[in-house]
Structures are given as C-alpha cells and as structure tokens.
Scaffold this motif. Structure first.
Motif, mmCIF file in Angstrom:
data_model
loop_
_atom_site.group_PDB
_atom_site.id
_atom_site.type_symbol
_atom_site.label_atom_id
_atom_site.label_comp_id
_atom_site.label_asym_id
_atom_site.label_seq_id
_atom_site.Cartn_x
_atom_site.Cartn_y
_atom_site.Cartn_z
ATOM 1 N N ASN A 17 12.626 -0.696 -4.259
ATOM 2 C CA ASN A 17 12.648 -0.797 -3.317
ATOM 3 C C ASN A 17 12.934 -2.399 -2.530
ATOM 4 O O ASN A 17 13.038 -1.735 -1.157
ATOM 5 C CB ASN A 17 11.022 -0.740 -3.115
ATOM 6 C CG ASN A 17 10.484 0.588 -3.725
ATOM 7 O OD1 ASN A 17 11.077 1.764 -3.426
ATOM 8 N ND2 ASN A 17 8.979 -0.434 -4.569
ATOM 9 N N GLU A 34 11.027 -1.408 1.446
ATOM 10 C CA GLU A 34 9.701 -2.772 0.990
ATOM 11 C C GLU A 34 9.282 -2.675 1.950
ATOM 12 O O GLU A 34 7.712 -3.605 2.637
ATOM 13 C CB GLU A 34 10.437 -4.145 -0.025
ATOM 14 C CG GLU A 34 9.611 -4.637 -0.130
ATOM 15 C CD GLU A 34 8.505 -4.497 -1.447
ATOM 16 O OE1 GLU A 34 8.399 -3.523 -1.475
ATOM 17 O OE2 GLU A 34 7.620 -4.891 -1.314
ATOM 18 N N TYR A 37 6.541 0.640 2.658
ATOM 19 C CA TYR A 37 5.789 0.238 2.345
ATOM 20 C C TYR A 37 4.882 -1.120 2.786
ATOM 21 O O TYR A 37 3.628 -0.988 3.950
ATOM 22 C CB TYR A 37 6.280 0.248 0.336
ATOM 23 C CG TYR A 37 5.306 -0.296 -0.341
ATOM 24 C CD1 TYR A 37 3.728 0.238 -0.707
ATOM 25 C CD2 TYR A 37 4.746 -1.526 -0.276
ATOM 26 C CE1 TYR A 37 2.985 0.160 -1.254
ATOM 27 C CE2 TYR A 37 3.833 -2.145 -0.923
ATOM 28 C CZ TYR A 37 2.575 -0.778 -1.910
ATOM 29 O OH TYR A 37 1.714 -1.492 -2.786
ATOM 30 N N LYS A 41 0.998 -1.339 5.176
ATOM 31 C CA LYS A 41 -0.639 -1.835 5.037
ATOM 32 C C LYS A 41 -1.360 -2.435 6.247
ATOM 33 O O LYS A 41 -2.937 -2.104 6.744
ATOM 34 C CB LYS A 41 -1.141 -3.185 4.353
ATOM 35 C CG LYS A 41 -0.316 -2.975 2.704
ATOM 36 C CD LYS A 41 0.342 -5.229 2.301
ATOM 37 C CE LYS A 41 0.177 -3.893 0.958
ATOM 38 N NZ LYS A 41 0.614 -5.653 0.120
#
Ligand SMILES: Nc1nc(O)c(N)c(N[C@@H]2O[C@H](COP(=O)(O)O)[C@@H](O)[C@H]2O)n1
Length: 158
Positions: A17, A34, A37, A41
């Motif tokens: 990633n 990355e 991702y 959060k």
C-alpha cells in the motif's frame, strides 16, 4: 510458490500500500492507498480535519504516522469497516495502473502474502500465522480483474 511481499523496493513491492500509485476515489486524488486508508480512520470524528492533512503529506510513511497517532479520535466503527475500505482502495489501484495490473494477473493462482514481521491482521506476522488480509484482498482483486477481462472479451469484444 507463495509470493511474499512487503517493502516497496523489494520483489512485488507494487503490491504494498506504500507503493507510489495514486488513486482517485470518493471525488478526490490520493497519492497512495496508504494515504486513503489512514485518512478514512477519521471520517465523522472531531478530528475530521486530519483527512485533508493526511491526503496532503508527501509520503505514505507520514500518512501512516498520522493515522496511527492515538492522540486523535478514530471512528468508532473502524474495525468493522476497515477491510471494505482497504478492498475498494486496492481494487481502484489495480484498475487504474495497467502495468501493475499485469504483474498481479501474472501471479496466476499463487498465494500472495504480506510478509510483515509485526502486522498479524494485514500481514502474516513474524511466525507467518497472521490473517494476511492484505494478501487475501490482492487475491480477491486478482479474481475480480480476471472476471472483468472475461466479461470484456465475451460481451464487448466478442
Ligand atoms: N510497507 C509497510 N511498512 C509498514 O511499516 C507497515 N506497517 C506496512 N503495513 C501496512 O500498514 C497498514 C496498516 O496500518 P494500521 O496498523 O492499520 O495503521 C496497512 O496498509 C498494511 O498493509 N507496510
């Protein structure tokens, strides 16, 4: 033979990633999977401002450091949604970049494993007993790409 990958400069580093392959998802450009991702959060939290900050940092290492900083509030449903978020991002990456799509398809039916010595969820961990969700996602994406190729050949090209 099982394909192990981890660091970007090593064999099959394009599966990481952290590899420098941008994606366009949810109306925005992201420098790497990355970045996407880690930023997700913070959706719907008081730290939502961090999303643009993560999107703007130069490296995936910086994105990961911000995303892992427990001084910020991670969304409460994260454990339930993180795999689906990762799947979408990884699929988009391999649909976008035809050169690495070819690398993934050329792995045939080999098992793919993220050889992280520390991560037992996304990778296999030091004892190779981890869940390897990133490797599993890559294998799922590989099947999707194959199905799409068959569809294109039979319906569009045929
Ligand atoms: N290349 C690389 N370097 C690291 O240091 C890593 N930990 C990983 N693994 C990736 O880290 C992400 C998981 O992050 P969280 O622990 O959920 O914050 C995920 O992209 C793994 O593939 N890779």
């Amino acid at each position: 033979m099982t394909i192990y990958f981890y660091k970007v400069p090593d064999p099959y580093g394009c599966f990481s990633n952290f590899s420098p392959h941008s994606i366009h998802l949810n109306g925005r450009d992201w420098p790497t999977v990355e970045h996407y991702y880690q930023a997700h959060k913070f959706v719907g939290t008081r730290d939502e401002g961090l999303i643009e900050k993560i999107r703007g940092v130069k490296t995936p290492e910086e994105a990961a450091a911000l995303g892992r900083d427990r001084g910020y509030e991670v969304r409460s449903d994260w454990e339930g949604v993180k795999r689906e978020i990762m799947y979408e991002a990884v699929l988009t990456k391999f649909l976008t970049h035809r050169d690495i799509q070819k690398v993934l398809l050329e792995t045939g039916d080999e098992a793919i494993v993220e050889d992280s010595p520390t991560d037992y969820y996304w990778g296999c961990g030091a004892e190779k007993t981890g869940a390897n969700h990133l490797g599993k996602i890559l294998m799922e994406v590989r099947s999707q790409l194959r199905d799409r190729a068959v569809f294109t050949e039979t319906i569009v090209g045929g």
